[in-house]
Enzyme design. Structure first.
Site, PDB file in Angstrom:
ATOM      1  N   ARG A  34       0.823  -1.226   0.000  1.00 46.06           N
ATOM      2  CA  ARG A  34       0.000   0.000   0.000  1.00 46.06           C
ATOM      3  C   ARG A  34       0.847   1.261   0.000  1.00 46.06           C
ATOM      4  O   ARG A  34       0.470   2.265  -0.610  1.00 46.06           O
ATOM      5  CB  ARG A  34      -0.951  -0.015   1.193  1.00 46.06           C
ATOM      6  CG  ARG A  34      -2.040  -1.041   0.978  1.00 46.06           C
ATOM      7  CD  ARG A  34      -2.997  -1.063   2.127  1.00 46.06           C
ATOM      8  NE  ARG A  34      -4.125  -1.912   1.792  1.00 46.06           N
ATOM      9  CZ  ARG A  34      -4.871  -2.536   2.678  1.00 46.06           C
ATOM     10  NH1 ARG A  34      -4.618  -2.398   3.961  1.00 46.06           N
ATOM     11  NH2 ARG A  34      -5.872  -3.276   2.294  1.00 46.06           N
ATOM     12  N   LYS A 217     -19.735 -17.779  -0.850  1.00 46.88           N
ATOM     13  CA  LYS A 217     -21.201 -17.664  -0.816  1.00 46.88           C
ATOM     14  C   LYS A 217     -21.768 -16.873  -1.982  1.00 46.88           C
ATOM     15  O   LYS A 217     -21.210 -15.849  -2.372  1.00 46.88           O
ATOM     16  CB  LYS A 217     -21.624 -16.962   0.471  1.00 46.88           C
ATOM     17  CG  LYS A 217     -21.358 -17.766   1.700  1.00 46.88           C
ATOM     18  CD  LYS A 217     -21.734 -16.945   2.904  1.00 46.88           C
ATOM     19  CE  LYS A 217     -21.553 -17.755   4.172  1.00 46.88           C
ATOM     20  NZ  LYS A 217     -21.733 -16.903   5.336  1.00 46.88           N
ATOM     21  N   GLY A 373      -9.918  -9.067  -2.448  1.00 52.71           N
ATOM     22  CA  GLY A 373      -9.280  -9.911  -1.438  1.00 52.71           C
ATOM     23  C   GLY A 373      -8.695 -11.222  -1.890  1.00 52.71           C
ATOM     24  O   GLY A 373      -7.535 -11.277  -2.317  1.00 52.71           O
ATOM     25  N   GLY A 396     -13.610  -3.995  -0.712  1.00 53.74           N
ATOM     26  CA  GLY A 396     -15.001  -3.542  -0.719  1.00 53.74           C
ATOM     27  C   GLY A 396     -15.260  -2.465  -1.762  1.00 53.74           C
ATOM     28  O   GLY A 396     -16.310  -2.454  -2.411  1.00 53.74           O
TER      29      GLY A 396
HETATM   30  P1  AMP Z   1     -15.147 -14.901  -0.464  1.00 52.05           P
HETATM   31  O1  AMP Z   1     -14.594 -14.173   0.729  1.00 52.05           O
HETATM   32  O2  AMP Z   1     -16.623 -15.054  -0.451  1.00 52.05           O
HETATM   33  O3  AMP Z   1     -14.587 -14.410  -1.765  1.00 52.05           O
HETATM   34  O4  AMP Z   1     -14.637 -16.399  -0.297  1.00 52.05           O
HETATM   35  C1  AMP Z   1     -13.293 -16.741  -0.301  1.00 52.05           C
HETATM   36  C2  AMP Z   1     -13.163 -18.053   0.445  1.00 52.05           C
HETATM   37  O5  AMP Z   1     -13.952 -19.020  -0.186  1.00 52.05           O
HETATM   38  C3  AMP Z   1     -11.743 -18.590   0.454  1.00 52.05           C
HETATM   39  O6  AMP Z   1     -11.262 -18.571   1.764  1.00 52.05           O
HETATM   40  C4  AMP Z   1     -11.913 -20.016  -0.055  1.00 52.05           C
HETATM   41  O7  AMP Z   1     -11.188 -20.961   0.706  1.00 52.05           O
HETATM   42  C5  AMP Z   1     -13.387 -20.267   0.115  1.00 52.05           C
HETATM   43  N1  AMP Z   1     -13.874 -21.338  -0.757  1.00 52.05           N
HETATM   44  C6  AMP Z   1     -13.702 -21.456  -2.084  1.00 52.05           C
HETATM   45  N2  AMP Z   1     -14.230 -22.610  -2.512  1.00 52.05           N
HETATM   46  C7  AMP Z   1     -14.742 -23.239  -1.449  1.00 52.05           C
HETATM   47  C8  AMP Z   1     -15.405 -24.484  -1.247  1.00 52.05           C
HETATM   48  N3  AMP Z   1     -15.635 -25.298  -2.263  1.00 52.05           N
HETATM   49  N4  AMP Z   1     -15.770 -24.818   0.009  1.00 52.05           N
HETATM   50  C9  AMP Z   1     -15.525 -23.979   1.041  1.00 52.05           C
HETATM   51  N5  AMP Z   1     -14.918 -22.784   0.916  1.00 52.05           N
HETATM   52  C10 AMP Z   1     -14.524 -22.428  -0.308  1.00 52.05           C
END
Ligand code: AMP
Length: 415
Positions: A34, A217, A373, A396
């Site tokens: 940064r 999610k 991220g 974000g």
């Molecule tokens: P997000 O913060 O929603 O972008 O999610 C990122 C996180 O999703 C990372 O820490 C990944 O380890 C997790 N992730 C990706 N694929 C899977 C999966 N099949 N099952 C559980 N976690 C997952």
């Protein structure tokens, strides 16, 4: 006004940067990305004979002085990178004299803005349910204006180069801009690059356009998915959210991460993609594991036929080939969110296939933007940061920009 056309000689510029760098327990910087990101803007002002007042937040001190989050810890590092001594103002709201005394080429770093609740502008120590909350909020907005005016009084010119906080309407990121006219406020180089990158994927699109949305999610990505649906040719949905779709289509997902209350949402996304002629690419197979661990036993199974007690942690080989095909021919690419649990070395294949295909397309002239991220952590883990067009510094802020929201930090300058 732009940073390239502005005349800084003999002027003082107050620059909002994002120096929210990670520190170890001894206060040593563990990642200076940064700070390096802001250098072109800071050096430009100094090289042209201006003086600099640098301001930033660090961590979440919640409106109170907290030595753990003091920017005094980074003075030496900033000085070393800028190649000039850096003075420190231990109270950001009482730096008038130090700022007034600055001569051309000199630099003053202000203490953490968030030691004052006025920076974020949220009333502290009062619950939202309290009948006096609305009054407290109004009073805080007024003192936020005063605080912003004080910061503005230190300088002739305001530059915002903190993309990471551009989605916040804080004193230093937005309100302060009211105290400068259009000729005396501008975006810094880092902000300009971020704005350009977002524009490349939202307006100035070269086709085909492939977006890859992954992560855990669907619920946290829905705003972006909906905004992209009107723009993309191919939409790859991968990572943990895959299993909500598999379940919605009547599949068995074992113990995979799955949002039971979002099954209808998943179906409606599929419907929308069809109606809009978007090629929605979902996984057909996955690497299933018997526990959430790097050394779990694994087997490749159809994405909608995961045995009881097993969970999908990565994309399977057929899926990886489908993803690569939708990415390799693209001319515009956006990647947000990993295609598997990439933190475990044995479950990186899906994300690696995505990264490889993006690198290939980029080498063939595509514009690729990686942001938000975890996909940045992912591309860095693979050592491929130099094989994509642009890696956003905003988590974000980038996501909100891609959702199509106006970012207050940018609107305050561009109108
Ligand atoms: P997000 O913060 O929603 O972008 O999610 C990122 C996180 O999703 C990372 O820490 C990944 O380890 C997790 N992730 C990706 N694929 C899977 C999966 N099949 N099952 C559980 N976690 C997952």
């Amino acid at each position: 006004m732009t940073i390239d056309t502005c005349k800084f000689a003999g002027q003082k510029a107050i620059v909002r940067v994002d120096f929210n760098v990670p520190l170890d327990e001894n206060g040593k910087i563990t990642d200076d990305t940064r700070i390096r990101g802001a250098l072109p803007t800071l050096k430009k002002v100094l090289e042209e004979g201006g003086a600099l007042i640098i301001m930033s937040h660090m961590g979440k001190p919640k409106g109170k002085v907290n030595a753990k989050f003091s920017l005094s810890q980074i003075v030496d590092a900033v000085s070393e990178k800028l190649g000039v001594p850096v003075q420190f103002a231990p109270d950001c709201a009482k730096a008038g004299e130090a700022a007034a005394a600055l001569k051309a080429g000199e630099v003053l770093l202000l203490e953490n803005l968030r030691f004052y609740p006025e920076e974020e502008g949220k009333p502290v120590g009062i619950d939202k349910a309290d009948p006096a909350f609305e009054e407290a909020k109004k009073a805080m907005k007024e003192s936020q204006k005063e605080f912003s005016k004080t910061l503005a009084s230190y300088a002739d010119i305001y530059i915002n180069d903190a993309f990471g906080t551009a989605h916040r309407k804080h004193a230093s990121t937005a309100v302060i801009a009211d105290y400068f006219d259009a000729d005396h406020k501008m975006l810094g180089y880092l902000m300009e690059k971020e704005v350009q990158a977002v524009d490349n994927v939202l307006s100035n699109i070269k086709r085909p356009f492939t977006a890859i949305m992954g992560g855990s999610k669907v619920s946290t990505k829905i705003g972006i998915i909906e905004n992209l649906m009107d723009k993309v040719d191919n939409l790859i949905l991968c990572g943990g959210m895959t299993y909500t779709f598999a379940k919605a289509m009547g599949g068995n997902v074992g113990t995979s991460i799955c949002e039971e209350d979002k099954l209808d949402l998943a179906l409606s996304i599929m419907e929308k993609a069809k109606a809009k002629g978007v090629n929605l690419v979902l996984g057909v197979d996955c690497v299933a594991a018997d526990k959430f661990s790097n050394d779990a036993n694994t087997q490749v199974v159809p994405a909608g036929n995961i045995p009881e007690g097993w969970e999908g942690l990565d994309a399977g080989p057929e899926t990886r080939a489908l993803f690569a095909k939708a990415i390799e021919d693209a001319k515009t690419i956006l990647w947000n969110g990993p295609a598997g649990v990439f933190e475990f070395d044995n479950f990186t294949a899906g994300s690696r296939a995505v990264a490889d295909a993006i690198a290939k397309a980029t080498a063939n002239g595509a514009f690729s933007l990686i942001g938000g991220g975890d996909s940045v952590a992912c591309i860095n883990k693979f050592g491929m940061a130099d094989q994509v067009s642009y890696i956003s510094t905003g988590g974000g802020a980038l996501l909100e920009a891609i959702e199509g929201k106006v970012l207050p930090g940018i609107a305050a300058i561009k109108g």
